[in-house]
Scaffold this motif. Structure first.
Motif, short mmCIF file in Angstrom:
data_model
loop_
_atom_site.label_atom_id
_atom_site.label_comp_id
_atom_site.label_asym_id
_atom_site.label_seq_id
_atom_site.Cartn_x
_atom_site.Cartn_y
_atom_site.Cartn_z
N GLY A 1 -39.46 77.77 -50.58
CA GLY A 1 -38.25 76.97 -50.74
C GLY A 1 -38.19 75.78 -49.81
O GLY A 1 -39.19 75.41 -49.17
N PHE A 2 -37.00 75.19 -49.71
CA PHE A 2 -36.81 73.94 -48.99
C PHE A 2 -35.61 74.06 -48.04
O PHE A 2 -34.58 74.64 -48.40
CB PHE A 2 -36.56 72.79 -49.97
CG PHE A 2 -37.71 72.56 -50.92
CD1 PHE A 2 -38.68 71.62 -50.63
CD2 PHE A 2 -37.83 73.31 -52.08
CE1 PHE A 2 -39.75 71.42 -51.50
CE2 PHE A 2 -38.89 73.12 -52.96
CZ PHE A 2 -39.86 72.17 -52.66
N GLN B 1 -49.34 68.96 -53.86
CA GLN B 1 -49.90 68.18 -54.95
C GLN B 1 -51.39 68.46 -55.07
O GLN B 1 -51.93 68.63 -56.17
CB GLN B 1 -49.65 66.69 -54.71
CG GLN B 1 -50.13 65.76 -55.83
CD GLN B 1 -49.33 65.94 -57.09
OE1 GLN B 1 -48.17 66.32 -57.05
NE2 GLN B 1 -49.94 65.68 -58.23
N ASP B 2 -52.10 68.49 -53.94
CA ASP B 2 -53.54 68.74 -53.96
C ASP B 2 -53.84 70.11 -54.54
O ASP B 2 -54.78 70.27 -55.32
CB ASP B 2 -54.12 68.65 -52.54
CG ASP B 2 -54.15 67.21 -52.02
OD1 ASP B 2 -54.30 67.04 -50.80
OD2 ASP B 2 -54.00 66.28 -52.83
N GLN B 3 -53.06 71.12 -54.19
CA GLN B 3 -53.27 72.47 -54.69
C GLN B 3 -53.07 72.51 -56.21
O GLN B 3 -53.82 73.18 -56.93
CB GLN B 3 -52.31 73.46 -54.03
CG GLN B 3 -52.62 73.68 -52.56
CD GLN B 3 -51.51 74.46 -51.86
OE1 GLN B 3 -50.60 74.96 -52.53
NE2 GLN B 3 -51.57 74.54 -50.55
N GLN C 1 -37.74 69.75 -45.96
CA GLN C 1 -39.09 70.24 -45.71
C GLN C 1 -39.35 71.54 -46.47
O GLN C 1 -38.45 72.36 -46.66
CB GLN C 1 -39.33 70.42 -44.21
CG GLN C 1 -39.49 69.08 -43.49
CD GLN C 1 -39.92 69.25 -42.05
OE1 GLN C 1 -39.12 69.63 -41.21
NE2 GLN C 1 -41.18 68.96 -41.77
N HIS C 2 -40.60 71.70 -46.88
CA HIS C 2 -41.02 72.76 -47.80
C HIS C 2 -41.64 73.90 -47.00
O HIS C 2 -42.55 73.69 -46.20
CB HIS C 2 -42.03 72.16 -48.78
CG HIS C 2 -42.41 73.08 -49.90
ND1 HIS C 2 -43.35 72.75 -50.84
CD2 HIS C 2 -41.97 74.32 -50.24
CE1 HIS C 2 -43.48 73.73 -51.71
NE2 HIS C 2 -42.66 74.70 -51.37
N LEU D 1 -45.27 73.51 -45.54
CA LEU D 1 -46.07 72.79 -46.51
C LEU D 1 -45.58 71.36 -46.57
O LEU D 1 -44.41 71.08 -46.35
CB LEU D 1 -45.94 73.41 -47.90
CG LEU D 1 -46.26 74.91 -48.00
CD1 LEU D 1 -46.00 75.38 -49.42
CD2 LEU D 1 -47.69 75.19 -47.61
N ASN D 2 -46.49 70.45 -46.87
CA ASN D 2 -46.00 69.10 -47.15
C ASN D 2 -46.32 68.77 -48.60
O ASN D 2 -47.15 69.41 -49.24
CB ASN D 2 -46.58 68.04 -46.18
CG ASN D 2 -48.10 67.90 -46.30
OD1 ASN D 2 -48.62 67.76 -47.40
ND2 ASN D 2 -48.79 67.92 -45.17
#
Length: 218
Positions: free
Chosen positions: A116-117, A213-215, A169-170, A207-208
């Motif tokens: 979550g965030f 996005q890369d994952q 933030q994640h 996480l950012n």
């Protein structure tokens, strides 16, 4: 689990049914019932957690007070008007439920994972005995543009880390759900005993958006 909804919010608990099942509501003809599950910690403190379960999951099980069950589901939140005030209410929405033996050894009977965030500025404090604590509010998205808002609490080194987090933030976090009794004093002088529910964090990672996005593109 391959379903995104469950991948971001997963609860596994096992314990004793504390109260008789009580009818809550119906959706499209499907009835839901509420009760509480009592779970012992290693310290012998007991957490008593609210659950909501569909009639479909309990048909033929003849659940009664004192039965032991294992439950898999999600920790959900909703707003409820109580005495003119809007209150955040938490409960465990049951996806799977099984009767178990009270003699079964359960290695970890209270687990939660959230993706979550941060949706509110963290609140860092120390107790009179010097223990460090940070309170967080984490928003976990689910389908149909809904979100669950989950109060979380971090301790020690995690508390120091969380104290510097920013809204948006994640996070991934792991821990347990705890119930905490407290007293609230009203302007009239009346003192009422209440219970709060929160996630006690044991492990977390930040996480950012670039990493996420890369994952997703691998």
């Amino acid at each position: 689990m391959g379903n995104n909804e469950m991948d971001t919010n997963k609860v596994i608990i096992a314990g004793k049914i504390k109260n008789e099942l009580e009818f809550s509501h119906s959706i499209y003809g499907e009835a839901f019932y509420n009760t509480y599950i009592e779970i012992s910690r290693l310290s012998d403190i007991k957490d008593v957690l609210p659950i909501s379960v569909s009639e479909r999951l309990i048909q033929g099980k003849k659940l009664k007070v004192g039965d032991y069950v294992s439950v898999e589901g999600q920790l959900r939140s909703y707003n409820k008007m109580i005495n003119g005030n809007n209150k955040l209410v938490l409960l465990i929405f049951v996806k799977e439920l099984e009767l178990i033996s009270s003699r079964e050894e359960i290695e970890n009977p209270n687990q939660i994972y959230l993706d979550g965030f941060i949706c509110k500025s963290p609140s860092y404090r120390t107790t009179p005995f010097g223990r460090e604590i940070t309170d967080l509010l984490v928003a976990v998205n689910r389908p149909y543009n809904k979100s669950d808002y989950i109060p979380c609490i971090a301790w020690g080194r995690n508390a120091r880390f969380c104290g510097n987090l920013k809204i948006g933030q994640h996070l991934n976090l792991w821990g347990r759900i705890q119930s905490r009794e407290y007293q609230k004093k009203y302007p009239t002088g009346e003192i009422v005993n209440k219970v709060a529910y929160e996630v006690s964090i044991s492990k977390m990672e930040l996480l950012n958006e670039k990493e996420v996005q890369d994952q997703e593109t691998v």
